[in-house]
Design a protein around this motif. Structure first.
Motif, PDB file in Angstrom:
ATOM      1  N   ILE A 122      59.207 172.106 -10.311  1.00  0.00           N
ATOM      2  CA  ILE A 122      60.615 172.011  -9.961  1.00  0.00           C
ATOM      3  C   ILE A 122      60.893 170.605  -9.440  1.00  0.00           C
ATOM      4  N   GLU A 123      61.738 169.881 -10.133  1.00  0.00           N
ATOM      5  CA  GLU A 123      62.039 168.507  -9.751  1.00  0.00           C
ATOM      6  C   GLU A 123      63.455 168.399  -9.206  1.00  0.00           C
ATOM      7  N   ASN A 124      63.582 167.693  -8.089  1.00  0.00           N
ATOM      8  CA  ASN A 124      64.907 167.459  -7.535  1.00  0.00           C
ATOM      9  C   ASN A 124      65.637 166.403  -8.358  1.00  0.00           C
ATOM     10  N   HIS A 125      66.957 166.390  -8.227  1.00  0.00           N
ATOM     11  CA  HIS A 125      67.730 165.333  -8.872  1.00  0.00           C
ATOM     12  C   HIS A 125      67.334 163.995  -8.251  1.00  0.00           C
ATOM     13  N   PRO A 126      67.048 162.975  -9.067  1.00  0.00           N
ATOM     14  CA  PRO A 126      66.705 161.659  -8.501  1.00  0.00           C
ATOM     15  C   PRO A 126      67.815 161.173  -7.571  1.00  0.00           C
ATOM     16  N   TYR A 127      67.423 160.616  -6.445  1.00  0.00           N
ATOM     17  CA  TYR A 127      68.425 160.227  -5.458  1.00  0.00           C
ATOM     18  C   TYR A 127      68.104 158.863  -4.849  1.00  0.00           C
ATOM     19  N   VAL A 128      69.106 158.296  -4.205  1.00  0.00           N
ATOM     20  CA  VAL A 128      68.936 157.027  -3.505  1.00  0.00           C
ATOM     21  C   VAL A 128      68.331 157.332  -2.130  1.00  0.00           C
ATOM     22  N   PRO A 129      67.205 156.752  -1.770  1.00  0.00           N
ATOM     23  CA  PRO A 129      66.627 156.996  -0.443  1.00  0.00           C
ATOM     24  C   PRO A 129      67.651 156.687   0.653  1.00  0.00           C
ATOM     25  N   TRP A 130      67.626 157.496   1.707  1.00  0.00           N
ATOM     26  CA  TRP A 130      68.656 157.311   2.736  1.00  0.00           C
ATOM     27  C   TRP A 130      68.615 155.909   3.347  1.00  0.00           C
ATOM     28  N   GLU A 131      67.423 155.299   3.371  1.00  0.00           N
ATOM     29  CA  GLU A 131      67.320 153.956   3.935  1.00  0.00           C
ATOM     30  C   GLU A 131      68.118 152.934   3.126  1.00  0.00           C
ATOM     31  N   GLU A 132      68.308 153.202   1.829  1.00  0.00           N
ATOM     32  CA  GLU A 132      69.009 152.272   0.949  1.00  0.00           C
ATOM     33  C   GLU A 132      70.505 152.583   0.812  1.00  0.00           C
ATOM     34  N   MET A 133      70.937 153.678   1.408  1.00  0.00           N
ATOM     35  CA  MET A 133      72.320 154.101   1.208  1.00  0.00           C
ATOM     36  C   MET A 133      73.366 153.139   1.782  1.00  0.00           C
ATOM     37  N   PRO A 134      73.181 152.551   2.953  1.00  0.00           N
ATOM     38  CA  PRO A 134      74.212 151.609   3.440  1.00  0.00           C
ATOM     39  C   PRO A 134      74.442 150.454   2.471  1.00  0.00           C
ATOM     40  N   GLU A 135      73.360 149.884   1.937  1.00  0.00           N
ATOM     41  CA  GLU A 135      73.500 148.777   0.989  1.00  0.00           C
ATOM     42  C   GLU A 135      74.190 149.251  -0.292  1.00  0.00           C
ATOM     43  N   PHE A 136      73.798 150.443  -0.781  1.00  0.00           N
ATOM     44  CA  PHE A 136      74.408 150.999  -1.993  1.00  0.00           C
ATOM     45  C   PHE A 136      75.890 151.280  -1.758  1.00  0.00           C
TER      46      PHE A 136
ATOM     47  N   ASN B  34      78.552 158.936 -13.325  1.00  0.00           N
ATOM     48  CA  ASN B  34      77.155 158.648 -13.626  1.00  0.00           C
ATOM     49  C   ASN B  34      76.980 157.179 -14.039  1.00  0.00           C
ATOM     50  N   LYS B  35      77.925 156.661 -14.834  1.00  0.00           N
ATOM     51  CA  LYS B  35      77.877 155.254 -15.241  1.00  0.00           C
ATOM     52  C   LYS B  35      77.996 154.332 -14.031  1.00  0.00           C
ATOM     53  N   CYS B  36      78.813 154.770 -13.075  1.00  0.00           N
ATOM     54  CA  CYS B  36      78.991 153.969 -11.863  1.00  0.00           C
ATOM     55  C   CYS B  36      77.665 153.861 -11.100  1.00  0.00           C
ATOM     56  N   VAL B  37      76.941 154.981 -10.976  1.00  0.00           N
ATOM     57  CA  VAL B  37      75.649 154.967 -10.295  1.00  0.00           C
ATOM     58  C   VAL B  37      74.666 154.066 -11.036  1.00  0.00           C
ATOM     59  N   LYS B  38      74.608 154.200 -12.370  1.00  0.00           N
ATOM     60  CA  LYS B  38      73.684 153.395 -13.177  1.00  0.00           C
ATOM     61  C   LYS B  38      73.960 151.905 -13.023  1.00  0.00           C
ATOM     62  N   LYS B  39      75.238 151.568 -12.980  1.00  0.00           N
ATOM     63  CA  LYS B  39      75.611 150.160 -12.841  1.00  0.00           C
ATOM     64  C   LYS B  39      75.107 149.602 -11.511  1.00  0.00           C
ATOM     65  N   LEU B  40      75.328 150.355 -10.433  1.00  0.00           N
ATOM     66  CA  LEU B  40      74.954 149.859  -9.111  1.00  0.00           C
ATOM     67  C   LEU B  40      73.451 149.941  -8.856  1.00  0.00           C
ATOM     68  N   ARG B  41      72.746 150.785  -9.629  1.00  0.00           N
ATOM     69  CA  ARG B  41      71.301 150.924  -9.454  1.00  0.00           C
ATOM     70  C   ARG B  41      70.528 150.161 -10.525  1.00  0.00           C
ATOM     71  N   ALA B  42      71.184 149.297 -11.262  1.00  0.00           N
ATOM     72  CA  ALA B  42      70.512 148.535 -12.317  1.00  0.00           C
ATOM     73  C   ALA B  42      69.312 147.782 -11.751  1.00  0.00           C
ATOM     74  N   GLY B  43      68.151 147.988 -12.386  1.00  0.00           N
ATOM     75  CA  GLY B  43      66.941 147.333 -11.935  1.00  0.00           C
ATOM     76  C   GLY B  43      66.234 148.047 -10.809  1.00  0.00           C
ATOM     77  N   GLN B  44      66.794 149.176 -10.357  1.00  0.00           N
ATOM     78  CA  GLN B  44      66.186 149.955  -9.285  1.00  0.00           C
ATOM     79  C   GLN B  44      65.840 151.351  -9.806  1.00  0.00           C
ATOM     80  N   ALA B  45      65.202 152.154  -8.965  1.00  0.00           N
ATOM     81  CA  ALA B  45      64.814 153.504  -9.358  1.00  0.00           C
ATOM     82  C   ALA B  45      66.043 154.318  -9.747  1.00  0.00           C
TER      83      ALA B  45
END
Length: 400
Positions: free
Chosen positions: A216-230, A324-335
């Motif tokens: 069972i895999e969770n939905h990939p997410y932004v670690p909470w430590e990275e959320m302010p920057e995101f 979803n496109k918005c997330v991909k754009k802001l996470r480009a080059g990251q997990a």
């Protein structure tokens, strides 16, 4: 003086208002408490009020409904008993169906009938598409053309065996869908006996439990430590999807709840966003507490229609893909991360950083862990504690 004909845009707005609404001469839109809509043709015959259904609004467009109403009006003017005509057509279709006493229909035929009878209650087009696709890909090649009363355990096992190990999630859904079609066939007296696809039936001895090897895999997410920057970069984006994504993050809401948000659901004085049951996955009303920045976000939106964040077409929300496109754009080059994963980011922060009580953190993301009786009698919703938690989350995202 003839009554006004409602425009398609006005009908789109009324589709969110429970009740029966006149659209055109004899044509009405019926909106049920669960949010489903259907067309009805109302008329008088022999001094009595009568009504004929014209189909679900999802399946019958505004123009098609008006055209059907015009055709029925023309028949009435010619003296045709439209109710009797419809009954005759229905009887003829029924006679054309296979019966237990003559020909037993195939599994594929039964599957098509089951889907036609139930798809109106299924929440989304992808779900309806998946139902058809899984049966077509895995069940039909093995026993789709077989008379439904001849489908046995060996047939179901053959359809499931390969996918059971390679795609366990799909296999579980496939087994359940085959079982429902066979139960439907039994209720129509096309077959009898036990259901060979039942979860607790003979398959228990032929296939291992999915839980024994399914990961069972969770939905990939932004670690909470990275959320302010995101979140900081997200606030600089001006397009609508970015603003909806901000609401998702600030409230822990699901994508569909945020995309379909209506102005009438927000009480800025009380700082509460009330999402009605028919828009919730849980089918229960949810009260989401609003932080200061969340209120500012909503109030900054131009109030042009009922939707707070309208999409490209009037009355239609933005698509999930836009977020979803918005997330991909802001996470480009990251997990990789997903929109739904933002709920995990918040929930992890609430537990590890805010040290919020489990019940409060779960309530914030509409996971009500209270018992049914407790939910009925406890109307406080732990409001103050949840309000404080959401304000702390917003402050953290804003770097305060």
């Amino acid at each position: 003086m003839a009554k006004q004909v409602l425009s398609a845009r006005r009908v789109d707005a009324l589709a969110k208002v429970q009740g029966t609404h006149r659209v055109d001469q004899n044509l009405y839109l019926q909106v049920r408490p669960d949010g489903t809509c259907s067309w009805a043709f109302r008329y008088m015959r022999d001094g009595r009020k009568r009504s004929l259904g014209l189909g679900a609004r999802r399946d019958v467009s505004y123009d098609e409904a008006r055209a059907s109403a015009a055709e029925l009006r023309a028949k009435l003017w010619r003296g045709i008993d439209i109710a009797a005509e419809r009954k005759q057509a229905r009887d003829e279709r029924r006679k054309a169906r296979p019966s237990p006493s003559t020909t037993v229909p195939s599994f594929d035929w039964c599957a098509a009938q089951f889907i036609a009878a139930h798809e109106a209650s299924w929440k989304s087009e992808p779900h309806r598409r998946q139902w058809r696709q899984t049966l077509a890909d895995y069940a039909s090649p093995v026993f789709g053309s077989k008379p439904v009363d001849q489908v046995e355990v060996e047939d179901v096992f053959e359809a499931l065996e390969e996918v059971w190990y390679e795609k366990p999630e799909t296999a579980g859904r496939l087994r359940g869908r085959i079982a429902k079609v066979l139960d439907w066939a039994k209720s129509r007296k096309f077959r009898s006996g036990d259901n060979p696809a039942a979860k607790d039936g003979p398959l228990l001895h032929l296939l291992p439990p999915l839980s024994s090897f399914q990961v069972i895999e969770n939905h990939p997410y932004v670690p909470w430590e990275e959320m302010p920057e995101f979140f900081g970069r997200l606030r600089k984006e001006e397009y609508p999807a970015a603003r909806v994504l901000q609401l998702v993050i600030l409230t822990g809401a699901r994508s569909g709840e945020a995309r379909g948000a209506l102005w009438e659901e927000f009480d800025m004085d009380q700082r509460i966003w009330t999402i009605p049951p028919h828009r919730m996955k849980t089918k229960r009303i949810h009260h989401s507490m609003l932080a200061d920045v969340t209120i500012e976000l909503v109030q900054a939106q131009p109030r042009t229609e009922e939707l707070v964040f309208p999409g490209g077409n009037p009355g239609e929300p933005l698509s999930y893909n836009a977020l979803n496109k918005c997330v991909k754009k802001l996470r480009a080059g990251q997990a990789h991360a997903t929109v739904h994963g933002m709920r995990t980011s918040f929930r992890t922060w609430a537990s590890e950083v805010a040290k919020a009580p489990r019940e409060i953190a779960e309530l914030a993301i509409s996971h009500d862990i209270r018992g049914k009786v407790e939910r009925i009698y406890d109307k406080s919703y732990r409001r103050d504690e949840r309000q404080e938690l959401m304000q702390r989350w917003a402050d953290y995202l804003m770097g305060r």
